[in-house]
Enzyme design. Structure first.
Site, PDB file in Angstrom:
ATOM      1  N   LYS A  43      37.192  27.746   0.550  1.00  0.00           N
ATOM      2  CA  LYS A  43      37.691  29.091   0.568  1.00  0.00           C
ATOM      3  C   LYS A  43      38.883  29.228  -0.376  1.00  0.00           C
ATOM      4  CE  LYS A  43      36.629  29.270   5.468  1.00  0.00           C
ATOM      5  NZ  LYS A  43      37.217  29.220   6.808  1.00  0.00           N
ATOM      6  N   GLY A  44      39.449  28.112  -0.734  1.00  0.00           N
ATOM      7  CA  GLY A  44      40.701  28.114  -1.478  1.00  0.00           C
ATOM      8  C   GLY A  44      40.660  28.786  -2.830  1.00  0.00           C
ATOM      9  N   GLU A  99      38.541  26.035  -9.387  1.00  0.00           N
ATOM     10  CA  GLU A  99      39.203  25.333  -8.294  1.00  0.00           C
ATOM     11  C   GLU A  99      40.638  25.819  -8.125  1.00  0.00           C
ATOM     12  OE1 GLU A  99      38.392  23.748  -5.832  1.00  0.00           O
ATOM     13  OE2 GLU A  99      37.895  21.671  -6.206  1.00  0.00           O
ATOM     14  N   ASP A 100      41.106  25.804  -6.894  1.00  0.00           N
ATOM     15  CA  ASP A 100      42.515  26.088  -6.642  1.00  0.00           C
ATOM     16  C   ASP A 100      43.359  24.869  -7.001  1.00  0.00           C
ATOM     17  OD1 ASP A 100      41.449  24.596  -4.542  1.00  0.00           O
ATOM     18  OD2 ASP A 100      42.259  25.857  -2.958  1.00  0.00           O
ATOM     19  N   ASP A 103      42.963  17.375  -6.815  1.00  0.00           N
ATOM     20  CA  ASP A 103      43.874  16.377  -6.262  1.00  0.00           C
ATOM     21  C   ASP A 103      43.252  14.994  -6.436  1.00  0.00           C
ATOM     22  OD1 ASP A 103      45.771  14.937  -4.824  1.00  0.00           O
ATOM     23  OD2 ASP A 103      45.616  16.125  -3.007  1.00  0.00           O
ATOM     24  N   LYS A 131      46.898  17.866  -9.775  1.00  0.00           N
ATOM     25  CA  LYS A 131      47.801  16.893  -9.162  1.00  0.00           C
ATOM     26  C   LYS A 131      47.303  15.492  -9.529  1.00  0.00           C
ATOM     27  CE  LYS A 131      48.745  17.621  -4.758  1.00  0.00           C
ATOM     28  NZ  LYS A 131      48.773  17.479  -3.267  1.00  0.00           N
ATOM     29  N   PHE A 152      52.372  18.169  -0.631  1.00  0.00           N
ATOM     30  CA  PHE A 152      51.362  18.937   0.078  1.00  0.00           C
ATOM     31  C   PHE A 152      51.698  20.412  -0.071  1.00  0.00           C
ATOM     32  CE2 PHE A 152      49.140  20.788   3.742  1.00  0.00           C
ATOM     33  CZ  PHE A 152      47.852  20.391   3.390  1.00  0.00           C
ATOM     34  N   ASP A 159      45.407  25.827   1.966  1.00  0.00           N
ATOM     35  CA  ASP A 159      45.696  25.944   3.386  1.00  0.00           C
ATOM     36  C   ASP A 159      46.151  24.628   4.016  1.00  0.00           C
ATOM     37  OD1 ASP A 159      43.116  24.925   5.461  1.00  0.00           O
ATOM     38  OD2 ASP A 159      42.910  24.772   3.288  1.00  0.00           O
ATOM     39  N   ARG A 165      46.873  30.475   3.536  1.00  0.00           N
ATOM     40  CA  ARG A 165      46.114  30.901   2.359  1.00  0.00           C
ATOM     41  C   ARG A 165      46.610  32.241   1.816  1.00  0.00           C
ATOM     42  NH1 ARG A 165      41.463  27.745   1.883  1.00  0.00           N
ATOM     43  NH2 ARG A 165      40.616  26.915   3.812  1.00  0.00           N
TER      44      ARG A 165
END
Length: 180
Positions: A43-44, A99-100, A103, A131, A152, A159, A165
């Site tokens: 959902k990000g 993508e948000d 990582d 990241k 984080f 989220d 979010r």
């Protein structure tokens, strides 16, 4: 209320809009004469995808795919689960994954491999946040909004246990929130 859980803002709303404009302009240039399909991972991706597409001047489609790998925690488990598959075929298509954050790279590399297996002509990644300190899979997104430290982060689609979010920026979540 939510901002009380944020240690500090890492990427402001204004900065995010500037990033989306820059990346949209580059994608428009790189995909001239093509009709890419932008695939957002739920959902990000939603806030970033919504901002990014405003700045892409191409015929393009939007698709959404549901993928889970965090399962409520603060780190990817590496166990990628598809919760919503695509509604269109990617065979013979140019695909841009939206993508948000990239990582560990576990989730996105799993999805990239799947799309290549399904016959996509090309697959590239555009991410708001990169990241690299957290990376466990070899991956360098083609389009990077900004690089962030190994913290984080939440907000602007990101989220913690499905909350935060809706923050209009990306911020570092206070450790006491998730280390209870």
């Amino acid at each position: 209320m939510l901002e009380n859980d944020i240690e500090r803002i890492l990427v402001s709303e204004t900065e995010i809009i500037k990033i989306a404009k820059r990346l949209g302009k580059q994608i428009t240039k790189d995909y001239q004469g093509k009709k890419p399909v932008l695939i957002g991972l739920l959902k990000g991706c939603l806030p970033f995808l919504a901002e990014l597409i405003k700045h892409i001047d191409l015929y393009c489609e939007i698709e959404l795919m549901g993928v889970q790998s965090y399962h409520g925690g603060t780190e990817s488990t590496g166990n990628v689960k598809i919760t919503k598959d695509l509604d269109v075929s990617v065979e013979g298509r140019d695909v841009i994954m939206v993508e948000d954050i990239v990582d560990t790279g576990r989730t996105i590399t799993g999805v990239l491999d799947l799309l290549k297996y399904r016959g996509a002509t090309s697959v590239e990644v555009v991410t708001l946040l990169d990241k690299p300190e957290g990376r466990v899979k070899v991956l360098t997104p083609k389009y990077i909004g900004t690089t962030i430290p190994k913290e984080f982060v939440v907000g602007y689609g990101l989220d913690y246990q499905e909350f935060y979010r809706n923050l209009p920026y990306v911020g570092i979540l206070k450790q006491q929130v998730y280390k209870k």
